[in-house]
Design a protein around this motif. Structure first.
Motif, PDB file in Angstrom:
ATOM      1  N   GLU A  38       0.822  -1.208   0.000  1.00 42.03           N
ATOM      2  CA  GLU A  38       0.000   0.000   0.000  1.00 42.03           C
ATOM      3  C   GLU A  38       0.861   1.265   0.000  1.00 42.03           C
ATOM      4  O   GLU A  38       0.504   2.279  -0.605  1.00 42.03           O
ATOM      5  N   ARG A  41       2.133   1.695  -3.530  1.00 45.09           N
ATOM      6  CA  ARG A  41       1.006   2.096  -4.396  1.00 45.09           C
ATOM      7  C   ARG A  41       0.675   3.569  -4.212  1.00 45.09           C
ATOM      8  O   ARG A  41       0.367   4.273  -5.184  1.00 45.09           O
ATOM      9  N   ASN A  48      -2.576   4.454 -14.011  1.00 47.31           N
ATOM     10  CA  ASN A  48      -2.890   3.127 -14.553  1.00 47.31           C
ATOM     11  C   ASN A  48      -2.670   3.086 -16.063  1.00 47.31           C
ATOM     12  O   ASN A  48      -3.469   2.504 -16.808  1.00 47.31           O
ATOM     13  N   ASP A  58      -1.493  -1.091  -9.469  1.00 45.78           N
ATOM     14  CA  ASP A  58      -1.521  -2.189  -8.506  1.00 45.78           C
ATOM     15  C   ASP A  58      -0.567  -3.302  -8.920  1.00 45.78           C
ATOM     16  O   ASP A  58       0.160  -3.862  -8.090  1.00 45.78           O
TER      17      ASP A  58
END
Length: 280
Positions: A38, A41, A48, A58
């Motif tokens: 996390e 990220r 993306n 991710d």
């Protein structure tokens, strides 16, 4: 009434049993998640875009934490993201060379000849369905209907006078525009690259001169006069000038000698090329 109560009781008991089973299963099959996942990220740009080579942020974060990817692959996040990710992973951060999109086409309205006037959907792929290509006579030209503009998440792509233009400062180098371009002419180049041939045509010079007033004719003058030796930084292959950005010194001489003026200075107007070259 008794039957209804019994049904409610049975359902309640079954719910309790299934709940206990699920709780037991969750403990048995629980997989610990690396807390760094996390954290990594959160450092990424969140676009993306896939420029890192993975399926979104991710996927890239998971690859970094598992040791399957370096920390400097988030192109939109740049150096700042790379340093933060490296700090989380406890490794040295690698340099991130900034790249930007570049549309090698000079066939603006009034410059490139057209076969017909297109009135269909404002979409490059749709326009390509008409005869296998868009309305311009040059089959290598930018369609100019903005599919790349729609794909860009950073408002770095714009249609100007009929062709796509890139705002180099806004561009994050994600490559989304390149992926959706039906002609696959959009390039990703180093941000520091100063000059680039603004044409994609591989047709012979005689053909180019009939369909575009600003296309490369493959005369090779740029290649002959390039000061980089022994191998020039700019060469003509398939009737089109190409620059090896790893060799180019950014002098701008090729732009000054190009008879068609399609080698453009990326910082400032073409008229300032000689002045910029003298400063380089």
């Amino acid at each position: 009434m008794t039957t209804l109560i019994m049904a409610i009781v049975v359902l309640g008991v079954m719910g309790g049993i299934f709940g206990a089973l699920l709780a037991f299963a969750s403990k048995i099959f629980h997989v610990d998640t690396d807390p760094r996942l996390e954290e990594v990220r959160a450092c990424l740009a969140g676009a993306n875009c896939g420029a890192c080579g993975f399926a979104g942020c991710d996927g890239y974060a998971a690859a970094v934490v598992s040791g399957q990817a370096p920390t400097n692959k988030c192109v939109p996040g740049g150096k700042d993201a790379a340093e933060k990710v490296a700090a989380i992973m406890g490794v040295a951060g690698g340099d991130v060379e900034r790249t930007v999109a570049f549309v090698p086409c000079s066939g603006e309205n009034g410059v490139a000849a057209r076969r017909f006037h297109y009135n269909g959907p404002k979409n490059c792929q749709a326009a390509m369905l008409f005869g296998g290509r868009d309305s311009r006579d040059c089959k290598f030209a930018c369609v100019g209907l903005g599919t790349c503009v729609q794909a860009c998440q950073f408002e770095a792509m714009h249609i100007v006078n009929g062709i796509a233009k890139v705002d180099r400062e806004a561009c994050k180098g994600c490559g989304a525009c390149r992926e959706v371009c039906p002609k696959k002419i959009i390039l990703m180049i180093p941000y520091k690259q100063k000059v680039m041939p603004q044409c994609s045509s591989k047709d012979r010079g005689a053909v180019v001169m009939k369909v575009c007033d600003a296309g490369c004719i493959g005369c090779m003058k740029c290649q002959r006069e390039c000061p980089v030796k022994p191998e020039p930084a700019i060469t003509v292959t398939d009737n089109l000038a190409h620059i090896d950005t790893s060799k180019c010194i950014g002098c701008g001489h090729c732009a000054t000698v190009c008879p068609r003026h399609i080698i453009r200075w990326q910082y400032g107007e073409p008229a300032a090329v000689e002045e910029k070259a003298a400063e380089a």
